[in-house]
Design an enzyme around this catalytic site. Structure first.
Site, PDB file in Angstrom:
ATOM      1  CG  ASP A  77      85.595   5.213 -75.134  1.00  0.00           C
ATOM      2  OD1 ASP A  77      84.413   5.660 -75.356  1.00  0.00           O
ATOM      3  OD2 ASP A  77      86.273   4.507 -76.040  1.00  0.00           O
ATOM      4  CG  ASP A  80      82.307   6.092 -77.963  1.00  0.00           C
ATOM      5  OD1 ASP A  80      82.882   6.815 -76.880  1.00  0.00           O
ATOM      6  OD2 ASP A  80      82.570   5.152 -78.229  1.00  0.00           O
ATOM      7  CE1 TYR A 228      88.279   0.449 -75.548  1.00  0.00           C
ATOM      8  CE2 TYR A 228      86.272   1.357 -75.455  1.00  0.00           C
ATOM      9  CZ  TYR A 228      87.449   1.640 -75.802  1.00  0.00           C
ATOM     10  OH  TYR A 228      87.891   2.686 -76.089  1.00  0.00           O
ATOM     11  CD  GLU A 464      87.232   6.938 -81.485  1.00  0.00           C
ATOM     12  OE1 GLU A 464      86.286   7.332 -80.918  1.00  0.00           O
ATOM     13  OE2 GLU A 464      87.218   5.933 -82.105  1.00  0.00           O
TER      14      GLU A 464
END
Length: 483
Positions: A77, A80, A228, A464
């Site tokens: 995603d 990571d 999430y 990120e």
């Protein structure tokens, strides 16, 4: 219309024309190419011979094997190495929507966009292959986040997590159904057999999501939260999935489902929200394109527009001094691209109907104004900002060089073939050197409320990149490339 309103409409149109001249230096075509290329850097599984981001190699080739299921493939995603299927599915839905709306403007990049979509849908066919189960995630997020490892070196648990009839997850299941349905439309004229397979699976997964209702927060909470969590409830995903299934099938069942349930959505104050969690504004805009009368969906779509305009009395966002949309929460750029995308999409039926939106206090939103706001956000991302820097890696002369991304920040397998274990990556994480591998096209979380940006690997909220930042941007860039 009053004289003041007429002047405002004229002024907005003139401003939009002036803006085109002012930012003509932005190469939207180059940015489009790179925004799609980014997805190759996020690929999990066995990479194809056509892989263009060559510093990435095969990874996670045994995902699901411990339970006898092939879950190889899909996308990581963000920075990571976990496959979170809820935001992944939203990313695929948005890539598909980008192609459906603006694919004719993508030129040679269209093929790469299709490949990016299919990399996701092939994986989702695997994740939904066992009736009564939908795989929601692969990888232990806590173990993964405690390590700084290349995906090619992963030795953290690759635990698969699924929702089921007994432990439901309507939001992740319905979002996967939406992704499959939207993608089936993309492939209909290219590969009818594959399109039909996607649509058949979308119907099945939606029925599962609707029949066995419940949130995956309750079923898989310790593993999906806080990463999430579904904060908006699963009802919006069910409506989102049904709306895409109606678009894909034209079956009255799905349209009746939308009409029977959308009133519950319209009672919500979330009409201005859109992203991997809350689908409200996107649903209203999709539905409003299917209805010509002033229904609550159209009214809420109009209210969404007013919520984004500077100086609107009902604005629900703020703007940095340099003009970037700001909404509370981490990774602000995900909201910028998603909201700008549906603003641009909504401008098209407004233009066709020769309609404007009145936001009170003599604020008039013309279709040109919606396009201008969306363009201003894209231009900010590409470098029209107080720092004169692009927030897309590899675009422009100045861009983030120390992004929060494991694969990008660690030496590639080609440069360092020896295994780097969980603790071995720490020195690279804390290094002051630029990332050795260019994650071309990655858009980071962006600046703070004062337009400042600290190029720091540790500052993940700002540094990120994510797939759901880039997916809506693909459509935006395709449009502005040709307009």
């Amino acid at each position: 219309m009053s004289l003041l309103q007429r002047l405002l409409v004229f002024g907005v149109a003139a401003m939009a024309v002036g803006l085109v001249a002012r930012v003509a230096s932005h190469d939207y075509g180059d940015a489009l190419t790179k925004s799609i290329l980014f997805f190759e850097g996020q690929r999990s599984g066995k990479l194809p011979l056509t892989q263009r981001m060559t510093w990435r190699k095969d990874s996670a080739l045994r995902d699901g094997f411990e339970i006898g299921v092939d879950l190889v493939g899909g996308y990581y995603d963000a920075g990571d190495n976990v496959k979170f299927n809820f935001p992944m599915a939203f990313s695929i839905t948005m890539l598909a929507w980008s192609v459906l709306e603006f694919g004719q403007s993508m030129g040679s990049d269209l093929q790469h966009a299709l490949e990016a979509i299919q990399w996701g849908t092939d994986y989702f066919l695997k994740a939904t292959s066992i009736p009564g189960f939908v795989f929601a995630q692969v990888g232990d997020p806590n173990g993964d986040h405690n390590c700084w490892e290349r995906p090619e070196d992963m030795d953290t648990p690759r635990t698969p997590y699924a929702v089921s009839k007994k432990f439901p997850g309507s939001e992740v299941s319905a979002e996967i159904a939406a992704a499959l349905a939207a993608s089936s439309m993309v492939f209909r004229s290219i590969n009818r057999e594959y399109s039909a397979r996607l649509l058949k699976r979308a119907r099945m997964v939606f029925e599962f999501a609707d029949t066995y209702r419940g949130s995956y927060n309750d079923s898989l909470g310790p593993w999906v939260c806080p990463f999430y969590c579904d904060y908006s409830g699963y009802e919006d995903e069910l409506l989102w999935g049904a709306t895409w299934l109606f678009r894909a099938t034209k079956a009255p069942y799905y349209w009746n489902y939308v009409l029977d349930n959308i009133n519950n959505l319209e009672k919500s104050s979330s009409y201005a929200e859109f992203g991997w969690d809350a689908k409200h504004a996107g649903i209203n805009i999709l539905v409003s394109k299917l209805i010509k009368s002033q229904t609550p969906s159209v009214i809420n779509a109009d209210k969404f527009v007013c919520s984004l305009l500077p100086n609107s009395p009902t604005a629900s966002v703020s703007y940095t001094p340099g003009g970037l949309i700001i909404k509370p929460g981490g990774s602000n750029m995900q909201r910028v691209t998603a909201l700008s995308f549906i603003l641009l999409v909504y401008s098209r039926p407004l233009s066709k109907a020769n309609r404007v939106i009145y936001c009170g206090d003599d604020i008039v939103a013309t279709p040109a104004r919606l396009v201008q706001v969306a363009r201003s956000q894209v231009d900010y991302i590409l470098g029209s900002n107080p720092l004169n820097m692009s927030y897309m890696v590899g675009y422009g002369k100045k861009f983030p060089e120390m992004i929060h991304h494991r694969g990008s920040s660690l030496p590639s397998i080609s440069q360092h073939p020896q295994h780097i274990d969980c603790g071995g990556g720490g020195t690279y994480f804390s290094s002051d050197n630029s990332n050795p591998n260019l994650l071309t096209g990655a858009v980071v979380g962006g600046p703070d409320v004062k337009d400042s940006y600290d190029d720091s690997r540790a500052d993940f909220k700002h540094s990120e990149p994510t797939t759901y930042i880039n997916a809506p941007l693909v459509g935006l860039l395709a449009y502005f490339k040709s307009h």
